[in-house]
Design a protein around this motif. Sequence first.
Motif, short mmCIF file in Angstrom:
data_model
loop_
_atom_site.label_atom_id
_atom_site.label_comp_id
_atom_site.label_asym_id
_atom_site.label_seq_id
_atom_site.Cartn_x
_atom_site.Cartn_y
_atom_site.Cartn_z
N ALA A 114 -22.01 9.60 -13.37
CA ALA A 114 -23.06 9.73 -14.04
C ALA A 114 -23.93 11.01 -13.40
O ALA A 114 -23.82 11.09 -12.29
CB ALA A 114 -23.91 8.58 -14.27
N LEU A 115 -24.61 11.64 -14.08
CA LEU A 115 -25.65 12.63 -13.44
C LEU A 115 -26.96 11.92 -13.18
O LEU A 115 -27.35 10.84 -13.88
CB LEU A 115 -26.04 13.69 -14.45
CG LEU A 115 -24.85 14.92 -14.62
CD1 LEU A 115 -25.54 16.01 -15.71
CD2 LEU A 115 -24.52 15.47 -13.42
N VAL A 116 -27.53 12.11 -11.94
CA VAL A 116 -28.64 11.51 -11.39
C VAL A 116 -29.73 12.56 -11.08
O VAL A 116 -29.31 13.69 -10.87
CB VAL A 116 -28.58 10.58 -10.21
CG1 VAL A 116 -27.37 9.66 -10.54
CG2 VAL A 116 -27.98 11.52 -9.10
N LEU A 117 -31.03 12.26 -11.16
CA LEU A 117 -32.01 13.19 -11.11
C LEU A 117 -32.89 12.81 -10.53
O LEU A 117 -33.47 11.37 -10.37
CB LEU A 117 -32.54 13.55 -12.52
CG LEU A 117 -33.95 14.55 -12.64
CD1 LEU A 117 -33.75 15.08 -13.96
CD2 LEU A 117 -35.11 13.32 -12.85
N THR A 118 -33.66 13.57 -9.64
CA THR A 118 -34.85 12.96 -8.71
C THR A 118 -35.97 14.22 -8.89
O THR A 118 -35.48 15.33 -8.97
CB THR A 118 -34.63 12.89 -7.28
OG1 THR A 118 -34.19 14.13 -6.67
CG2 THR A 118 -33.25 11.89 -6.96
N ALA A 119 -37.20 13.90 -9.10
CA ALA A 119 -38.10 14.86 -9.71
C ALA A 119 -39.45 14.68 -8.94
O ALA A 119 -39.86 13.50 -9.04
CB ALA A 119 -38.28 15.08 -11.22
#
Length: 466
Positions: free
Chosen positions: A443-448
């Motif tokens: 899966a793609l993961v994101l942190t922002a």
Amino acid sequence: MAELRTPPVGLTDGGPVAPVPETASWAGRHVHDPTVVRDDDGTYWCFSTDARSDGPVRAGVQVRRSHDLVDWTFHGWALDGVPAAAADWAGAQGLWAPDVVRAPGGDGWRMYYSASSFGSRRSAIGLAVAPHPAGPWRDGGLVVSSEHHDPPAGVGHPNAIDANVVDDGSRQWLVYGSFFGGIHVLPLDPVSGHVAESAARSAEPGGLTEHPGVLVARRAPHVDNGAVEGAFVLPRPDGGWALLVSYDSLAASYHVRAAVGDAVTGPFRDRLGNLMTDLEAAPWTVGVPVLSGHRLGDGPGILAPGHGSVLTETLPDGGTRQTFVHHVRDADAPTEHRLQLRRLVWTHDGWPLVSPQPWAGASRECDDASTWPTDPAVLEGTWEVLEPGADPTRVQEGVVRELDARHDVASLGAGRFVWRGDDDARFSAVVHPGWDAVRDRPALVLTALGESSRVVLATRLGEGGS
């Protein structure tokens, strides 16, 4: 009051300490306050507090080994109990929160351990040395100690536990402290590993109660007894330093926050410019919330993640991998504590964030940042979203939704993006391939991170998530 703080089950606080009869099934269980190092042959070694959730505790610092940061084997204890000087000073029945580093020049290893008891500031940090992480470890005496004085109004004296050794290229520093009095920084002598002579002014062995060093973080004493601990300082990619600390109750609302500064000695400020020593701001507004209790999908609830360290590795291709090493408790069984690791990433403007997913091993992760997404289209679709700062006092459920509306999205390469939200707030984000631990698939993961210190952690769901 802090002096009445109750130890979590599994952490020793007096009474007889029995040997542990069986450890074959431990793996990453019973890990608290961990640090991980890698030796020259590629083996990883984890050192952690003398803690156990299901029985008596043996003292001496727990040691585990691994070849992939996923599967762990219990190796034993670094020391045969609490060293005499630490036991005499602090009355400790076990050792806490070890920090293990290479000695300057690569000549052996140093372990800084903590000796104390719950609710007491009569504590000490000691030093042990070894030729290899596997040992044998030899005690080298106390480095710094603290006394249980009545605190002055508003702050309190330091508590000499939770060591973190930092090398800034020209000298070494000891970052330490917990609860009472906050986090302090002292210079170390690189040759001896003890506090530099210019800073050592107390008659007590390793004692610096009256000269604790530079204060870099603290909390008001009425806020969960002033809980701030487990500090770790690391260099930012383009200069300066980042501070990671844990806030709040050890077995409930424990969570991780970050700040940045120009020097190891600070001052450290959050995204809004608040000093980490600010006692006037609202209790949960200081510091960037990096990680808190949560539950993703139908997976296990993660309670009280924290007391983290960072493993930095140089990869064969010359790149760098950083992993945030910390403990968690099980939300459905809060006395159970175990090891967890996550990838640590940096936004384009130098803020540390961690993956919403635990580290799955090199075969399932992608370290080559040149292959990370660059097309803003990857931000579309459905994500499972967490916001660790929304309410760190509870276990947050992941919310399945599209990301908030974005305007003026720009790709900066290597998985880095910036955009503006509906409120015109600017966000800096990192998107990279990961592994969905609940659904057991890529899966793609994101942190922002937004300008208001709002942090978003997200895992891509459905088509396009792999």
